[in-house]
Design an enzyme around this catalytic site. Structure first.
Site, PDB file in Angstrom:
ATOM      1  CE  LYS A 143       4.417   7.585  -6.267  1.00 12.69           C
ATOM      2  NZ  LYS A 143       3.514   6.972  -5.384  1.00 12.69           N
TER       3      LYS A 143
HETATM    4  N1  GLU Z   1       2.338   3.539  -6.432  1.00 11.55           N
HETATM    5  C1  GLU Z   1       1.458   3.043  -5.121  1.00 11.55           C
HETATM    6  C2  GLU Z   1       1.462   3.955  -3.981  1.00 11.55           C
HETATM    7  O1  GLU Z   1       1.211   4.899  -4.201  1.00 11.55           O
HETATM    8  C3  GLU Z   1       2.334   1.504  -4.614  1.00 11.55           C
HETATM    9  C4  GLU Z   1       3.838   1.905  -4.179  1.00 11.55           C
HETATM   10  C5  GLU Z   1       4.303   0.189  -3.932  1.00 11.55           C
HETATM   11  O2  GLU Z   1       3.763  -0.641  -4.234  1.00 11.55           O
HETATM   12  O3  GLU Z   1       5.464   0.622  -3.666  1.00 11.55           O
HETATM   13  O4  GLU Z   1       1.051   3.352  -3.011  1.00 11.55           O
END
Ligand code: GLU
Length: 453
Positions: A143
């Site tokens: 993240k």
């Molecule tokens: N931000 C989204 C999540 O928390 C998508 C993450 C992604 O597609 O890599 O799942």
């Protein structure tokens, strides 16, 4: 479903426990992780570490494995100077955390929000690890975040922040290393800037470094609505276990951003009655159901759900305790806590957001018979279609919208069934079951690879 709604407080065979207040941090955060992975306050990282500790206990893993899974594999902390449009400069703090890469490259969103800090990003990265494992994607969890309120900056300023952030974290990312996607405060355009900055520096176009891109630069059909579509699949599977259909239920959605707005629309199209929605400015409520397409028009015109003439005003906090069947928290972490969990009237909580329920609230909801379909399962549709986008980009071969919708539905329902099966067998809530599956798969990959050297 007003006639058939079950009051969860009267669910058979359950004695409510004492839940006066959340325990002090020292009681909930296991003392296994090194200082770098220990939360400095009782926020999302405390929730994530408590969840992991529970899974480790059940799986009987030793302290070494616990410490490994509790600790981010790699993280970077960057300073991002911005030249503002008026010529002044401002500095922002940014992070990228790769929690685990045992099953494949890091995968996870990039968040722009003023309250972003490294502990929040660590928690979100850890949840991505379990989420990717639960839906069987060949990824680890990562993240990123920048502590900025994007509403206060021009498009040109956000572009400069994004390009500088990308350039600072460049050695850590790539289609085989760590793949970004949109999250709160970022969108397809942000991903296009990341991809462009990365590609220009490498000397050729590399669409696989990000997902959630615009279609014209290698995005996938169905990605924009994938998280919301997945939430509706998960909700539908959960209520079907009780012999009901979406057309039988009343829904409240907290958050009207990328996840909540599409979820409300898809719930409405699927026959559910969306009786309340809220955003950061407030909420609206209408017994019998809100006309979601008309609400979307209102939001496009005014920027908020507030003031929608065809519904009554509703406080954001009141939405969480409204008399509905399905509650979808689709905004931020930590909204269901020990302070309001005992007032939740919904029978199902389907987590569109990451980490909306604290560990203490989870216990209260479980005691009261409220079924929580956890984030790492319920909102996995986004990363599932991110994976489809990455596969398509790597092959330079594009699938139809129908193919994507079918494959998303299959994967969500397959994952739901696997989680529900473990929940039944182990007699645990769906979150515990999903964590058992996710943590077990990651540990298995780690053991099979062995330790180097
Ligand atoms: N931000 C989204 C999540 O928390 C998508 C993450 C992604 O597609 O890599 O799942």
């Amino acid at each position: 479903m007003a006639d058939t709604a079950v009051d969860p407080t009267t669910a058979a065979g359950r004695e409510p426990r004492e839940h006066s207040q959340d325990p002090p941090l020292a009681d909930v955060v296991p003392d296994v992780a090194p200082d770098s992975a220990r939360p400095t306050h009782a926020g999302p990282l405390a929730t994530a570490q408590t969840q992991l500790a529970g899974a480790i206990r059940r799986l009987g893993f030793d302290e070494g494995m616990h410490a490994m899974l509790a600790t981010p594999r790699r993280e970077i902390n960057v300073a991002i100077p911005l030249r503002r449009d008026d010529g002044t400069t401002e500095l922002f703090h940014g992070f990228r955390v790769q929690h685990n890469v045992s099953r494949g490259p890091g995968k996870g969103g990039l968040r722009y929000h003023p309250s972003v800090d490294v502990d929040e990003v660590r928690a979100l990265a850890m949840w991505m690890t379990w989420k990717c494992a639960v839906v069987e994607l060949p990824y680890g969890g990562a993240k990123g975040g920048v502590a900025i309120d994007p509403r206060n900056y021009s498009t040109a300023e956000l572009e400069r922040v994004t390009r500088r952030y990308t350039s600072e974290i460049m050695p850590m990312i790539g289609p085989e290393r760590d793949i970004m996607a949109p999250d709160i405060g970022t969108d397809a355009q942000t991903m296009a800037w990341v991809m462009d900055t990365y590609s220009v520096n490498r000397g050729y176009t590399i669409p696989g470094v990000v997902t959630g891109k615009p279609l014209e630069v290698g995005g996938s059909l169905g990605r924009a609505t994938a998280t919301s579509q997945g939430v509706v699949h998960a909700a539908s599977a959960a209520i079907r276990e009780q012999g009901l259909e979406l057309s039988d239920v009343r829904v409240a959605v907290q958050g009207f951003g990328k996840v909540g707005s599409h979820a409300a629309a898809i719930f409405g199209q699927s026959g559910a009655r969306v009786e309340a929605v809220s955003d950061q400015y407030g909420g609206v409520h209408r017994s019998g159901g809100i006309d979601v397409p008309r609400l979307l028009d209102h939001v496009r015109e005014t920027g908020s759900v507030v003031g929608f003439a065809e519904a009554d005003p509703l406080g954001n906090a009141d939405l969480l305790t409204l008399d509905v069947d399905v509650l979808v928290p689709a905004a931020v972490e930590g909204v269901l806590t020990h302070e309001n969990a005992d007032q939740v009237k919904a029978r199902w909580v389907v987590e569109g957001a990451n980490g909306p329920t604290t560990a203490r609230a989870d216990e209260i909801l479980a005691d009261r018979g409220v079924v929580v379909v956890p984030d790492i399962l319920a909102n996995a549709g986004g990363v599932v279609v991110s994976y489809f986008e990455w596969v398509q980009a790597q092959q330079a071969y594009w699938w139809t919208e129908t193919e994507i919708e079918q494959r998303l539905a299959e994967r969500m329902l397959h994952a739901y069934d696997a989680v529900a099966e473990v929940a039944r067998r182990e007699q645990v809530p769906l979150r515990d079951a999903a964590l058992l599956i996710g943590v077990q798969r990651v540990a298995q990959a780690h053991r099979t690879r062995g330790l180097y050297p």
